[in-house]
Design an enzyme around this catalytic site. Structure first.
Site, PDB file in Angstrom:
ATOM      1  N   GLU A  91      60.894  64.855  13.968  1.00 13.52           N
ATOM      2  CA  GLU A  91      59.955  65.821  13.457  1.00 13.52           C
ATOM      3  C   GLU A  91      60.048  67.090  14.122  1.00 13.52           C
ATOM      4  OE1 GLU A  91      55.032  65.850  12.972  1.00 13.52           O
ATOM      5  OE2 GLU A  91      56.096  63.862  13.218  1.00 13.52           O
ATOM      6  N   LYS A 268      48.193  59.604  16.132  1.00 15.69           N
ATOM      7  CA  LYS A 268      49.433  60.049  15.783  1.00 15.69           C
ATOM      8  C   LYS A 268      50.058  61.165  16.187  1.00 15.69           C
ATOM      9  CE  LYS A 268      53.019  61.130  12.922  1.00 15.69           C
ATOM     10  NZ  LYS A 268      53.472  62.627  12.630  1.00 15.69           N
ATOM     11  N   ASP A 284      60.628  49.821  24.693  1.00 11.20           N
ATOM     12  CA  ASP A 284      60.006  49.337  23.410  1.00 11.20           C
ATOM     13  C   ASP A 284      58.842  49.995  22.631  1.00 11.20           C
ATOM     14  OD1 ASP A 284      59.000  47.435  21.415  1.00 11.20           O
ATOM     15  OD2 ASP A 284      59.359  45.742  22.735  1.00 11.20           O
ATOM     16  N   HIS A 381      54.591  74.626  10.715  1.00 13.87           N
ATOM     17  CA  HIS A 381      56.046  74.284  10.343  1.00 13.87           C
ATOM     18  C   HIS A 381      56.789  75.363   9.847  1.00 13.87           C
ATOM     19  CE1 HIS A 381      55.079  69.966  10.087  1.00 13.87           C
ATOM     20  NE2 HIS A 381      54.854  70.240  11.411  1.00 13.87           N
TER      21      HIS A 381
END
Length: 390
Positions: A91, A268, A284, A381
């Site tokens: 990302e 998130k 993990d 972005h």
């Protein structure tokens, strides 16, 4: 019915067997059968033979690597110590955003992070017992004795300062009968702990618990609920001298507190950085994400992992609380890239890595809210794309 024109449909219902072959030979076999084209040879073009063999020891039927960009987040000070943070992510804004938030941190020692001792549970399930209430009563009565025996006989982490505890045995209603659950909590030291605690529980069930249950367990498994290191990260951020922007950041946090749908995406933002550091250091990632999201919903309603409050007119103070089942020994943590990333960050042990991950998660979460309150995520972005042009 199989499609005879599809090269994946082998004649005579033959199964594709790739075991026993090297990664390069597996690709050759796939090419020979027409499953992949000649371009597939490039999959291993940038993978040394030694690395390819290490992949083959880690997973079944390895054929190469799927490279993920690895970068460095800058400007971080964690518990008074300057840090570079290795993040593996696809990302585009994660590293830039985390670095920006770290630059806006105005706390004297940077990100203040406290890390507790790691705790990971193994669960032992007993189903189809002849008399579940009698077994449960016996286990409860002898729990302290069982715990003492396990500490002395079944705890390989003891030499590293790790301890274990037998939790109160309990019932779980099942569809067909009443299930009895025994949980053993282990201080896993610098190991992530899944294999360690599972082996301890299997040994306990085989050597000891059968005396009290008169039965073999139905299943023994590591539990990812509230596993690993308890972490609390705190920092104050200067919101670009803009009082209105600071208020909008707090409004966005309030939105996440009262709307589970928004809280999912809010968290998130935390995991953008946490999962990136985890991937870079051979953790993990699925266990971490399961643990973190379970803790976000522990009271029955999904909530933010972070809390924010005003710290003056143009400052916001943030706090991140979660658990991280991570380690610096065992599993993929010995992969050369993982070792390199720990060296880059100056990681001394698993608790140190947990502190870095807590700081990165808080920074990334604040940066996401700041972008959302300001120019918006797409605008952020787009700006990063313009800045990268020569």
């Amino acid at each position: 019915m199989s499609d005879a024109t599809d090269p994946r449909s082998l004649p005579g219902r033959q199964k594709l067997n790739l075991r026993g072959l090297s990664p390069a030979r597996r690709l050759t076999e796939l090419h020979r059968l027409g499953i992949v084209g000649p371009a597939a040879d490039g999959i291993l073009a940038h993978t040394t033979e030694a690395l390819a063999e290490s992949f083959d020891a880690m997973i079944e039927n390895a054929i190469g690597a799927f490279p993920v960009p690895l970068g460095i987040a800058t400007n971080f000070t964690v518990n008074g110590k300057p840090r570079l943070i290795a993040i593996a992510t696809e990302e585009r804004s994660v590293i830039a955003a985390a670095s920006k938030a770290a630059k806006l941190c105005v706390s004297p020692d940077g990100f203040t992070v406290t890390v507790g001792r790691p705790r990971t549970k193994a669960q032992i399930l007993y189903a189809r017992l002849a008399d579940p209430p009698a077994v449960l009563a016996k286990l409860r009565r002898w729990r302290g004795h069982i715990e003492d025996l396990l500490r002395n006989e079944c705890n390989p982490t003891r030499k590293h300062g790790g301890d274990l505890r037998v939790e109160e045995p309990r019932f779980v209603p099942g569809d067909r009968d009443t299930l009895v659950i025994i949980e053993i909590t282990v201080d896993t030291a610098d190991a992530m702990g899944a294999n360690v605690v599972t082996r301890i529980a299997e040994r306990a069930a085989d050597r000891l618990l059968r005396l009290f249950t008169d039965a073999k367990p139905t299943a023994v498994i590591c539990c990812n609920d509230e596993a690993g290191f308890p972490v609390e990260a705190e920092a104050s951020f200067e919101v670009q001298g803009d009082e209105s922007l600071a208020q909008r950041v707090l409004d966005i946090h309030a939105w996440a507190c009262h709307d589970p749908s928004r809280a999912v995406t809010h968290n998130k933002g935390v995991m953008n950085a946490v999962s990136g550091v985890a991937l870079a250091t051979g953790q993990d990632t699925r266990a971490i994400e399961a643990c973190v999201h379970a803790s976000a919903a522990k009271d029955g309603l999904y909530r933010p992992l972070t809390a924010y409050s005003a710290d003056g007119a143009t400052r916001v103070r943030g706090k991140l609380t979660f658990s991280l089942p991570i380690g610096t020994v065992g599993g993929a943590t010995s992969h050369p890239t993982a070792v390199f990333c720990r060296e880059l960050m100056g990681v001394s042990n698993a608790a140190d890595l947990a502190a870095i991950m807590g700081a990165a998660g808080l920074a990334q979460n604040f940066a996401a809210m700041l972008a959302l309150a300001g120019e918006g995520i797409p605008g952020s972005h787009a700006r990063l794309s313009r800045q990268r042009r020569p």
